[in-house]
Design a protein around this motif. Structure first.
Motif, PDB file in Angstrom:
ATOM      1  N   ALA A  57       0.836  -1.207   0.000  1.00 27.61           N
ATOM      2  CA  ALA A  57       0.000   0.000   0.000  1.00 27.61           C
ATOM      3  C   ALA A  57       0.872   1.260   0.000  1.00 27.61           C
ATOM      4  O   ALA A  57       0.592   2.209  -0.737  1.00 27.61           O
ATOM      5  N   GLY A  58       1.914   1.269   0.803  1.00 31.87           N
ATOM      6  CA  GLY A  58       2.812   2.426   0.824  1.00 31.87           C
ATOM      7  C   GLY A  58       3.490   2.638  -0.515  1.00 31.87           C
ATOM      8  O   GLY A  58       3.576   3.764  -1.026  1.00 31.87           O
ATOM      9  N   ARG A  59       3.974   1.549  -1.116  1.00 27.51           N
ATOM     10  CA  ARG A  59       4.631   1.658  -2.424  1.00 27.51           C
ATOM     11  C   ARG A  59       3.631   2.026  -3.516  1.00 27.51           C
ATOM     12  O   ARG A  59       3.969   2.718  -4.466  1.00 27.51           O
ATOM     13  N   TRP A  60       2.398   1.546  -3.395  1.00 27.59           N
ATOM     14  CA  TRP A  60       1.355   1.916  -4.355  1.00 27.59           C
ATOM     15  C   TRP A  60       1.120   3.433  -4.295  1.00 27.59           C
ATOM     16  O   TRP A  60       0.996   4.100  -5.322  1.00 27.59           O
ATOM     17  N   CYS A  61       1.057   3.975  -3.096  1.00 28.27           N
ATOM     18  CA  CYS A  61       0.883   5.425  -2.932  1.00 28.27           C
ATOM     19  C   CYS A  61       2.061   6.183  -3.538  1.00 28.27           C
ATOM     20  O   CYS A  61       1.875   7.192  -4.225  1.00 28.27           O
ATOM     21  N   ALA A  62       3.270   5.696  -3.295  1.00 24.41           N
ATOM     22  CA  ALA A  62       4.452   6.346  -3.854  1.00 24.41           C
ATOM     23  C   ALA A  62       4.415   6.312  -5.381  1.00 24.41           C
ATOM     24  O   ALA A  62       4.730   7.308  -6.048  1.00 24.41           O
ATOM     25  N   ARG A  63       4.018   5.183  -5.927  1.00 29.64           N
ATOM     26  CA  ARG A  63       3.908   5.043  -7.389  1.00 29.64           C
ATOM     27  C   ARG A  63       2.877   6.027  -7.940  1.00 29.64           C
ATOM     28  O   ARG A  63       3.109   6.671  -8.957  1.00 29.64           O
ATOM     29  N   ALA A  64       1.748   6.163  -7.267  1.00 35.23           N
ATOM     30  CA  ALA A  64       0.720   7.117  -7.700  1.00 35.23           C
ATOM     31  C   ALA A  64       1.261   8.543  -7.679  1.00 35.23           C
ATOM     32  O   ALA A  64       0.984   9.332  -8.589  1.00 35.23           O
ATOM     33  N   CYS A  65       2.039   8.871  -6.678  1.00 32.91           N
ATOM     34  CA  CYS A  65       2.650  10.209  -6.609  1.00 32.91           C
ATOM     35  C   CYS A  65       3.620  10.424  -7.766  1.00 32.91           C
ATOM     36  O   CYS A  65       3.601  11.476  -8.414  1.00 32.91           O
ATOM     37  N   LEU A  66       4.456   9.433  -8.027  1.00 34.58           N
ATOM     38  CA  LEU A  66       5.432   9.555  -9.115  1.00 34.58           C
ATOM     39  C   LEU A  66       4.738   9.692 -10.464  1.00 34.58           C
ATOM     40  O   LEU A  66       5.212  10.432 -11.339  1.00 34.58           O
ATOM     41  N   LEU A  67       3.613   9.009 -10.637  1.00 38.20           N
ATOM     42  CA  LEU A  67       2.882   9.103 -11.907  1.00 38.20           C
ATOM     43  C   LEU A  67       2.331  10.500 -12.161  1.00 38.20           C
ATOM     44  O   LEU A  67       2.018  10.853 -13.295  1.00 38.20           O
ATOM     45  N   ALA A  68       2.229  11.303 -11.126  1.00 35.47           N
ATOM     46  CA  ALA A  68       1.828  12.701 -11.310  1.00 35.47           C
ATOM     47  C   ALA A  68       2.976  13.530 -11.892  1.00 35.47           C
ATOM     48  O   ALA A  68       2.753  14.627 -12.391  1.00 35.47           O
ATOM     49  N   HIS A  69       4.195  12.979 -11.843  1.00 33.73           N
ATOM     50  CA  HIS A  69       5.383  13.695 -12.321  1.00 33.73           C
ATOM     51  C   HIS A  69       5.955  13.124 -13.609  1.00 33.73           C
ATOM     52  O   HIS A  69       6.584  13.841 -14.378  1.00 33.73           O
ATOM     53  N   VAL A  70       5.815  11.822 -13.789  1.00 34.21           N
ATOM     54  CA  VAL A  70       6.399  11.148 -14.948  1.00 34.21           C
ATOM     55  C   VAL A  70       5.345  10.275 -15.622  1.00 34.21           C
ATOM     56  O   VAL A  70       4.379   9.850 -14.981  1.00 34.21           O
ATOM     57  N   GLU A  71       5.549   9.994 -16.891  1.00 30.92           N
ATOM     58  CA  GLU A  71       4.575   9.195 -17.633  1.00 30.92           C
ATOM     59  C   GLU A  71       4.537   7.736 -17.171  1.00 30.92           C
ATOM     60  O   GLU A  71       3.499   7.100 -17.132  1.00 30.92           O
TER      61      GLU A  71
END
Length: 183
Positions: A57-71
């Motif tokens: 869940a923590g890594r999923w949240c981090a991935r969602a945040c990164l997707l706001a910055h990179v494709e």
């Protein structure tokens, strides 16, 4: 089961935040389907399912945040110190507690580091057991004068110190867990 929860408005606009509520005791959920694109590291394979869900869940949240910055968000490996290794150009922090997970990410060009922590409120017994180990007694007393009870004050001090640790540790990789000897 996972569901998006509102992110508290406590961070500056340049920080991307994503938070989830998760059922830590769901024994039927397919974790690969629930958290696609996030892999469980080998070192956690033998851990209990609750720990698997917290990590994913923590890594999923981090991935969602990164997707706001990179494709396309890269895999977020774990360093030898168990901290996430953020992709070049980004900093971040992950937190989870009792069915809540959250991450925050920002561009390294804007900020050098981030710290983020959430905690379930300590019981009074736990706060007293940790007294002197997590805070200087004056820190908790100062907060209790401002209308917080002892357990809430101890929780707040602990969480604040964890946030500071998560912020500073990636900068020097030497920090140890904060306790009263580091205050």
């Amino acid at each position: 089961m996972r569901s998006r929860v509102p992110d508290p408005d406590v961070l500056p606009a340049f920080v991307t935040r994503h938070s989830l509520a998760v059922d830590l005791y769901d024994t039927t959920a397919d974790l690969d389907a629930m958290f696609p694109g996030v892999a469980l590291p080998e070192r956690l394979r033998g851990a209990v399912r609750k720990r698997h869900i917290e990590f994913l869940a923590g890594r999923w949240c981090a991935r969602a945040c990164l997707l706001a910055h990179v494709e396309r968000a890269p895999e977020l490996p774990t360093g030898d110190d168990r901290a996430p290794v953020w992709p070049d150009g980004y900093v971040g922090a992950i937190t989870h507690t009792q069915g809540f997970a959250s991450a925050a990410v920002a561009s390294r060009g804007v900020v050098r580091a981030l710290g983020l922590d959430t905690e379930e409120r300590f019981s009074l017994d736990r706060a007293r057991r940790l007294d002197g180990h997590l805070a200087h007694p004056g820190e908790v007393r100062a907060l209790t004068r401002d209308a917080l009870d002892e357990a809430a004050a101890a929780t707040l001090v602990f969480s604040a110190k964890e946030s500071v640790f998560k912020c500073l540790h990636p900068l020097d990789r030497k920090s140890t867990r904060l306790n009263s000897s580091h205050t």
